[in-house]
Design a protein around this motif. Structure first.
Motif, PDB file in Angstrom:
ATOM      1  N   GLU A 197       1.219  -1.285   0.226  1.00 20.73           N
ATOM      2  CA  GLU A 197      -0.314   0.089   0.068  1.00 20.73           C
ATOM      3  C   GLU A 197       1.138   1.113   0.385  1.00 20.73           C
ATOM      4  O   GLU A 197       1.749   1.261   1.246  1.00 20.73           O
ATOM      5  CB  GLU A 197      -0.791  -0.270   1.422  1.00 20.73           C
ATOM      6  CG  GLU A 197      -2.101   1.436   1.388  1.00 20.73           C
ATOM      7  CD  GLU A 197      -2.773   0.834   0.567  1.00 20.73           C
ATOM      8  OE1 GLU A 197      -3.098   1.979  -0.413  1.00 20.73           O
ATOM      9  OE2 GLU A 197      -3.213   0.255   0.483  1.00 20.73           O
ATOM     10  N   GLY A 198       0.496   2.251  -1.473  1.00 21.97           N
ATOM     11  CA  GLY A 198       1.505   3.677  -0.810  1.00 21.97           C
ATOM     12  C   GLY A 198       2.518   3.629  -1.492  1.00 21.97           C
ATOM     13  O   GLY A 198       2.948   4.276  -1.839  1.00 21.97           O
ATOM     14  N   THR A 199       3.365   1.933  -1.852  1.00 27.38           N
ATOM     15  CA  THR A 199       4.374   2.201  -2.979  1.00 27.38           C
ATOM     16  C   THR A 199       4.520   2.330  -4.391  1.00 27.38           C
ATOM     17  O   THR A 199       3.136   1.900  -5.077  1.00 27.38           O
ATOM     18  CB  THR A 199       5.659   0.600  -2.512  1.00 27.38           C
ATOM     19  OG1 THR A 199       4.677   0.004  -2.832  1.00 27.38           O
ATOM     20  CG2 THR A 199       5.776   0.917  -0.744  1.00 27.38           C
ATOM     21  N   VAL A 200       5.170   2.512  -4.965  1.00 28.47           N
ATOM     22  CA  VAL A 200       5.676   2.636  -6.314  1.00 28.47           C
ATOM     23  C   VAL A 200       6.006   1.268  -7.660  1.00 28.47           C
ATOM     24  O   VAL A 200       7.828   0.520  -6.733  1.00 28.47           O
ATOM     25  CB  VAL A 200       5.935   4.057  -6.822  1.00 28.47           C
ATOM     26  CG1 VAL A 200       6.247   3.944  -8.494  1.00 28.47           C
ATOM     27  CG2 VAL A 200       5.754   4.675  -5.907  1.00 28.47           C
ATOM     28  N   VAL A 318       9.588   3.572  -3.226  1.00 28.42           N
ATOM     29  CA  VAL A 318       9.898   4.399  -2.356  1.00 28.42           C
ATOM     30  C   VAL A 318      10.107   5.870  -2.026  1.00 28.42           C
ATOM     31  O   VAL A 318      11.164   6.458  -1.193  1.00 28.42           O
ATOM     32  CB  VAL A 318       9.703   3.839  -1.037  1.00 28.42           C
ATOM     33  CG1 VAL A 318       9.570   4.679   0.540  1.00 28.42           C
ATOM     34  CG2 VAL A 318       9.255   2.221  -0.847  1.00 28.42           C
ATOM     35  N   PRO A 319       9.482   7.078  -2.984  1.00 28.56           N
ATOM     36  CA  PRO A 319      10.263   7.838  -2.861  1.00 28.56           C
ATOM     37  C   PRO A 319      10.042   8.823  -2.130  1.00 28.56           C
ATOM     38  O   PRO A 319       9.564   8.400  -0.831  1.00 28.56           O
ATOM     39  CB  PRO A 319       9.259   8.667  -4.418  1.00 28.56           C
ATOM     40  CG  PRO A 319       7.784   8.009  -4.430  1.00 28.56           C
ATOM     41  CD  PRO A 319       8.665   6.640  -4.097  1.00 28.56           C
ATOM     42  N   GLU A 320      10.677  10.292  -1.302  1.00 26.67           N
ATOM     43  CA  GLU A 320      10.651  11.132  -0.594  1.00 26.67           C
ATOM     44  C   GLU A 320       9.032  11.877  -0.868  1.00 26.67           C
ATOM     45  O   GLU A 320       8.599  11.585   0.712  1.00 26.67           O
ATOM     46  CB  GLU A 320      11.689  12.246  -0.563  1.00 26.67           C
ATOM     47  CG  GLU A 320      13.071  11.365  -1.037  1.00 26.67           C
ATOM     48  CD  GLU A 320      14.050  12.946  -1.010  1.00 26.67           C
ATOM     49  OE1 GLU A 320      13.303  14.046  -0.425  1.00 26.67           O
ATOM     50  OE2 GLU A 320      14.980  13.143  -1.372  1.00 26.67           O
ATOM     51  N   ASP A 321       8.345  12.492  -1.419  1.00 25.69           N
ATOM     52  CA  ASP A 321       6.973  12.310  -1.563  1.00 25.69           C
ATOM     53  C   ASP A 321       6.065  11.380  -0.736  1.00 25.69           C
ATOM     54  O   ASP A 321       4.915  11.361  -0.296  1.00 25.69           O
ATOM     55  CB  ASP A 321       6.552  13.164  -2.494  1.00 25.69           C
ATOM     56  CG  ASP A 321       6.750  12.139  -3.458  1.00 25.69           C
ATOM     57  OD1 ASP A 321       6.958  11.019  -3.689  1.00 25.69           O
ATOM     58  OD2 ASP A 321       6.149  12.868  -4.282  1.00 25.69           O
ATOM     59  N   CYS A 322       5.796   9.984  -0.723  1.00 29.33           N
ATOM     60  CA  CYS A 322       5.603   8.659  -0.461  1.00 29.33           C
ATOM     61  C   CYS A 322       5.227   8.697   1.402  1.00 29.33           C
ATOM     62  O   CYS A 322       6.340   9.224   2.495  1.00 29.33           O
ATOM     63  CB  CYS A 322       6.186   7.692  -0.594  1.00 29.33           C
ATOM     64  SG  CYS A 322       5.609   5.992  -0.546  1.00 29.33           S
ATOM     65  N   ASP A 323       4.426   8.412   1.757  1.00 28.44           N
ATOM     66  CA  ASP A 323       3.777   8.131   3.188  1.00 28.44           C
ATOM     67  C   ASP A 323       4.175   6.746   4.016  1.00 28.44           C
ATOM     68  O   ASP A 323       4.315   6.694   4.875  1.00 28.44           O
ATOM     69  CB  ASP A 323       2.166   8.162   3.067  1.00 28.44           C
ATOM     70  CG  ASP A 323       1.670   9.250   3.158  1.00 28.44           C
ATOM     71  OD1 ASP A 323       2.185  10.777   3.083  1.00 28.44           O
ATOM     72  OD2 ASP A 323       0.292   9.608   1.829  1.00 28.44           O
ATOM     73  N   VAL A 324       4.891   5.545   2.609  1.00 28.32           N
ATOM     74  CA  VAL A 324       5.735   5.020   3.660  1.00 28.32           C
ATOM     75  C   VAL A 324       7.384   4.893   3.912  1.00 28.32           C
ATOM     76  O   VAL A 324       7.748   5.625   3.124  1.00 28.32           O
ATOM     77  CB  VAL A 324       5.661   3.063   3.051  1.00 28.32           C
ATOM     78  CG1 VAL A 324       6.089   2.038   3.103  1.00 28.32           C
ATOM     79  CG2 VAL A 324       3.818   3.134   2.120  1.00 28.32           C
ATOM     80  N   GLU A 325       8.260   4.241   5.170  1.00 23.59           N
ATOM     81  CA  GLU A 325       8.479   4.659   5.161  1.00 23.59           C
ATOM     82  C   GLU A 325       9.631   3.435   4.567  1.00 23.59           C
ATOM     83  O   GLU A 325       9.069   2.559   4.185  1.00 23.59           O
ATOM     84  CB  GLU A 325       8.823   3.868   6.675  1.00 23.59           C
ATOM     85  CG  GLU A 325      10.648   3.364   7.584  1.00 23.59           C
ATOM     86  CD  GLU A 325      10.430   2.550   8.318  1.00 23.59           C
ATOM     87  OE1 GLU A 325      11.918   2.322   9.346  1.00 23.59           O
ATOM     88  OE2 GLU A 325       9.788   2.054   8.890  1.00 23.59           O
ATOM     89  N   ARG A 326      10.743   4.044   3.620  1.00 26.09           N
ATOM     90  CA  ARG A 326      11.783   3.369   3.128  1.00 26.09           C
ATOM     91  C   ARG A 326      12.872   2.166   3.964  1.00 26.09           C
ATOM     92  O   ARG A 326      13.182   3.901   4.660  1.00 26.09           O
ATOM     93  CB  ARG A 326      12.499   4.606   1.590  1.00 26.09           C
ATOM     94  CG  ARG A 326      12.947   3.311   1.165  1.00 26.09           C
ATOM     95  CD  ARG A 326      13.585   4.352  -0.803  1.00 26.09           C
ATOM     96  NE  ARG A 326      14.288   5.964   0.229  1.00 26.09           N
ATOM     97  CZ  ARG A 326      15.180   5.283  -0.201  1.00 26.09           C
ATOM     98  NH1 ARG A 326      16.406   5.149   0.033  1.00 26.09           N
ATOM     99  NH2 ARG A 326      15.890   6.664   0.347  1.00 26.09           N
ATOM    100  N   ASN A 327      13.243   1.421   3.234  1.00 24.64           N
ATOM    101  CA  ASN A 327      13.918   0.268   4.197  1.00 24.64           C
ATOM    102  C   ASN A 327      15.415   0.530   3.666  1.00 24.64           C
ATOM    103  O   ASN A 327      15.745   0.738   2.750  1.00 24.64           O
ATOM    104  CB  ASN A 327      13.762  -0.975   3.963  1.00 24.64           C
ATOM    105  CG  ASN A 327      14.467  -1.821   4.767  1.00 24.64           C
ATOM    106  OD1 ASN A 327      14.226  -1.643   6.348  1.00 24.64           O
ATOM    107  ND2 ASN A 327      14.694  -3.030   4.381  1.00 24.64           N
TER     108      ASN A 327
END
Length: 364
Positions: A197-200, A318-327
């Protein structure tokens, strides 16, 4: 020169890195890939760009790694950092005489150096770059093929219509991009669920990997639940690791094993906190890669496989403007599950692959 080599070079400069006049291009590849390096120099020259060659023979690197003390090295060399800062694009060419040359380097040294070089790697990945394969004898041997047969295999997977491949993969890319939950089942062991959810989702058609041929995304780091048996071998730090088993709870590896070189897997998991979580889920879709060759660049693209990577998630997922934490991690280690039999993938409850066949393919 073999025309297939020239075509390989043209695809690299025109498709993968979109070479422009005035670009400075970093080329890395040893003497076994000399023909491809020559062809690349010709194509780079025709386009008014500049080739810069960086060669690090595997035997020399092994000698350095055995001699060095990781605690002495607190930062990357200024010269290397400046080179990465200034180049516009990079081409990495794999061509091995011995794919196990670095197999006796202590795993803790490899993980220490991976951590040290992580900032430089991140800077390079923000540029135009591609990693590719030249059909060398060591890689042919790993694939249990003659050199001639391996040449035919490599160039069949590389010298193809990449726009047509992109179109073939687009339906899966759209499913993943719109999806919220992926459930993967294979055999008696693999049963794993993760949120996307929310990733690209990205459609890999040979821009950063040549060959390309996968659709990939990033799991939400703390969402992964279940267990998975990676039943295809992988090479890590010059050693073959077999039958990796991982159990996840709340996104983190809580149990693991491997039938061969388990200590390598253990060292990878101890690299940093991010190494215990998944950073990528990929679905292979390149039908010209029709056999396992013990080479992750090809094997993860096979049409009846999925792969998952411990460690770093790609910023494009997971770009910077994404609400998901990037591992975040210093490592990114891909591992493969054979999905050709007794296997399925569902996205939000919809069956999208059964025993290696996608829902839009004949025979599904």
């Amino acid at each position: 020169m073999d025309e297939r080599v020239r075509e390989h070079a043209r695809i690299i400069v025109d498709h993968s890195i979109d070479l422009q006049a005035g670009d400075e291009v970093l080329l890395s590849g040893g003497e076994l890939a000399e023909d491809l390096l020559i062809a690349l120099h010709e194509e780079i020259g025709k386009r008014g760009a500049f080739p810069i060659v960086w060669s690090r023979p595997s035997r020399a690197h092994r000698a350095f790694m055995h001699a060095m003390d990781p605690e002495v090295y607190g930062e990357v060399p200024d010269t290397l950092e400046a080179m990465v800062e200034n180049v516009d694009a990079a081409v990495g060419i794999r061509a091995a005489r011995n794919t196990h040359e670095q197999g006796d380097i202590p795993p803790e040294k490899n993980t220490a150096m991976a951590t040290l070089f992580q900032p430089i790697q991140s800077k390079m990945m923000a540029k135009r770059w591609v990693g590719t394969q030249y059909p060398a004898p060591g890689n042919a041997q790993d694939a249990e093929m003659s050199t001639e047969a391996y040449e035919e295999f490599v160039w069949a997977a590389i010298n193809k219509d990449w726009e047509a491949q992109r179109e073939f993969q687009q339906p899966m890319a759209e499913k993943l991009d719109a999806g919220s939950e992926v459930h993967i089942v294979s055999g008696d062991t693999t049963d794993i669920v993760m949120s996307i959810e929310g990733t690209v989702a990205k459609n890999d058609h040979a821009e950063n990997n040549l060959p390309g041929g996968e659709v990939f995304t990033a799991p939400v780091p703390d969402s992964v639940e279940g267990e998975v048996l990676f039943d295809m071998p992988l090479m890590a730090h010059g050693r073959e690791v077999q039958d990796v088993y991982l159990q996840f709870e709340e996104g983190e590896v809580v149990d693991f094993s491997a039938a061969k070189n388990e200590e390598v897997l253990a060292a990878v998991l101890e690299t940093d906190e991010g190494a215990k979580r998944l950073g990528e889920l990929g679905i292979g879709m390149n039908r010209d890669i029709d056999r396992f060759t013990d080479n992750m660049l090809f094997d993860e693209k096979m049409g009846d496989t999925v792969h998952m990577a411990l460690g770093r998630a790609y910023e494009e997922n997971v770009p910077e403007d994404c609400d998901v934490e990037r591992n975040e991690s210093a490592i990114h280690m891909d591992m493969i599950v054979d999905m050709s039999e007794d296997s399925n993938i569902t996205i939000d409850g919809e069956l999208v692959q059964q025993d290696g066949t996608f829902w839009f393919e004949e025979g599904f």
